[in-house]
Scaffold this active site. Structure first.
Site, PDB file in Angstrom:
ATOM      1  N   ASP A 210       0.811  -1.219   0.000  1.00 46.54           N
ATOM      2  CA  ASP A 210       0.000   0.000   0.000  1.00 46.54           C
ATOM      3  C   ASP A 210       0.846   1.272   0.000  1.00 46.54           C
ATOM      4  O   ASP A 210       0.308   2.372  -0.016  1.00 46.54           O
ATOM      5  CB  ASP A 210      -0.932  -0.004   1.226  1.00 46.54           C
ATOM      6  CG  ASP A 210      -1.949   1.119   1.222  1.00 46.54           C
ATOM      7  OD1 ASP A 210      -2.503   1.409   0.152  1.00 46.54           O
ATOM      8  OD2 ASP A 210      -2.182   1.717   2.286  1.00 46.54           O
ATOM      9  N   SER A 235      -6.562   5.623   0.024  1.00 49.56           N
ATOM     10  CA  SER A 235      -6.935   4.338  -0.565  1.00 49.56           C
ATOM     11  C   SER A 235      -8.424   4.080  -0.382  1.00 49.56           C
ATOM     12  O   SER A 235      -8.991   4.357   0.685  1.00 49.56           O
ATOM     13  CB  SER A 235      -6.140   3.203   0.100  1.00 49.56           C
ATOM     14  OG  SER A 235      -4.754   3.410  -0.038  1.00 49.56           O
ATOM     15  N   GLN A 285      -5.356  -1.542  -6.859  1.00 49.34           N
ATOM     16  CA  GLN A 285      -5.901  -0.617  -5.863  1.00 49.34           C
ATOM     17  C   GLN A 285      -6.522   0.587  -6.553  1.00 49.34           C
ATOM     18  O   GLN A 285      -5.981   1.090  -7.543  1.00 49.34           O
ATOM     19  CB  GLN A 285      -4.805  -0.121  -4.912  1.00 49.34           C
ATOM     20  CG  GLN A 285      -5.297   0.832  -3.829  1.00 49.34           C
ATOM     21  CD  GLN A 285      -4.162   1.327  -2.941  1.00 49.34           C
ATOM     22  OE1 GLN A 285      -3.440   2.238  -3.310  1.00 49.34           O
ATOM     23  NE2 GLN A 285      -4.001   0.707  -1.791  1.00 49.34           N
TER      24      GLN A 285
END
Length: 296
Positions: A210, A235, A285
């Site tokens: 991430d 995110s 993502q």
């Protein structure tokens, strides 16, 4: 292990409150909320604590629902959705202050032989030839509005040796380029003893996944990102597939690109390879990528 890696491993060592309920500590990221990779990794740890021995995650799908409060613990509740002959499915909800902040579903599998193929590993320089964060950050100190930002970035990532193949977004502001970014990474120290198990390596790689995935979105538009203040981002969701065994304390190449951005959102796609060319993870993502008013 380094002190920073020991601290990160301790962060992932959740307290068992009762059956299928775990509690984890929080800590601030560079921005005043919990780092999404921390929540994803802790949720995966909670899920794996309930999985039959010998089964490892092969995929996870998650949504970030609310910003995490770094001043409060996070409670993880695991639902045992299914235990099949080969696959185990778990659902995890992370809660703070009585509200869900994160939701994860993961599937684990007993190892079996099967068909094998993969895309070739892209070209990339040897990680030993690339500058460390300690070497790189001082070069760009004047680019940050907050003079403390370089130090905070290094502190947030000190458990990971992460090396950019090309200049990162915060060094490329105002210079749009191909929406692609590569980094090499490994933990800052070796895992040994009881910690050296496949689940811990998977959870640590989840943590790192991430960190840089939306960089390629920023590069396409010549934006430096939240670190320099020309983009507001967070995110929204995260999906991982684990293809082959790997070690998080050995060099991994994270090859990332962005196929699209629109509607205040950007999509990042990544593939992670071992140094000898094995494809071990795929990542997708979507995140909020908004340009502040007055900078459009």
């Amino acid at each position: 292990m380094s002190n920073a890696l020991t601290s990160l491993v301790d962060l992932l060592d959740l307290e068992r409150v009762e059956q299928d309920i775990y509690r984890g500590d929080s800590r601030a990221a560079v921005v005043p909320r919990v780092f999404g990779g921390q929540v994803a990794a802790q949720a995966l740890v909670a899920a794996c604590r309930t999985v039959p021995e010998g089964r490892l995650p092969h995929s996870l799908h998650a949504y970030f629902l609310r910003p995490g409060d770094p001043g409060a613990p996070i409670v993880y509740t695991v639902d045992r959705i299914r235990d099949g002959r080969s696959f185990t499915t778990r659902r995890v909800v992370a809660v703070q202050h009585g509200q869900p902040i994160f939701h994860l579903s993961t599937s684990c599998q007993t190892f079996e032989e099967g068909l094998e193929h993969q895309v070739p590993m892209p070209e990339a320089p040897d990680p030993g030839t690339l500058p460390t964060a300690e070497d790189m950050m001082p070069r760009y100190a004047e680019l940050f509005r907050d003079p403390e930002m370089p130090r905070r970035l290094m502190k947030a990532r000190e458990a990971v040796d992460l090396r950019y193949v090309r200049e990162p977004p915060f060094a490329s502001a105002g210079q749009p380029r191909e929406p692609r970014s590569q980094v090499w990474f490994r933990t800052n120290g070796k895992l040994d003893g009881p910690l050296d198990d496949p689940v811990m390596h998977v959870c640590l790689a989840t943590y790192v996944s991430d960190m840089t995935l939306l960089d390629s979105v920023l590069l396409a538009h010549g934006r430096g990102g939240w670190a320099v203040g020309d983009v507001v981002g967070a995110s929204l969701d995260h999906a991982l597939w684990f293809h082959r065994p790997f070690r998080a304390d050995e060099w991994l190449l994270y090859d990332q690109n962005s196929p699209t951005a629109q509607g205040g959102r950007g999509l990042g796609h990544g593939q992670i390879f071992t140094r000898d060319g094995r494809l071990v993870m795929s990542v997708i993502q979507e995140g909020i990528v908004r340009v502040p008013r007055g900078q459009r």
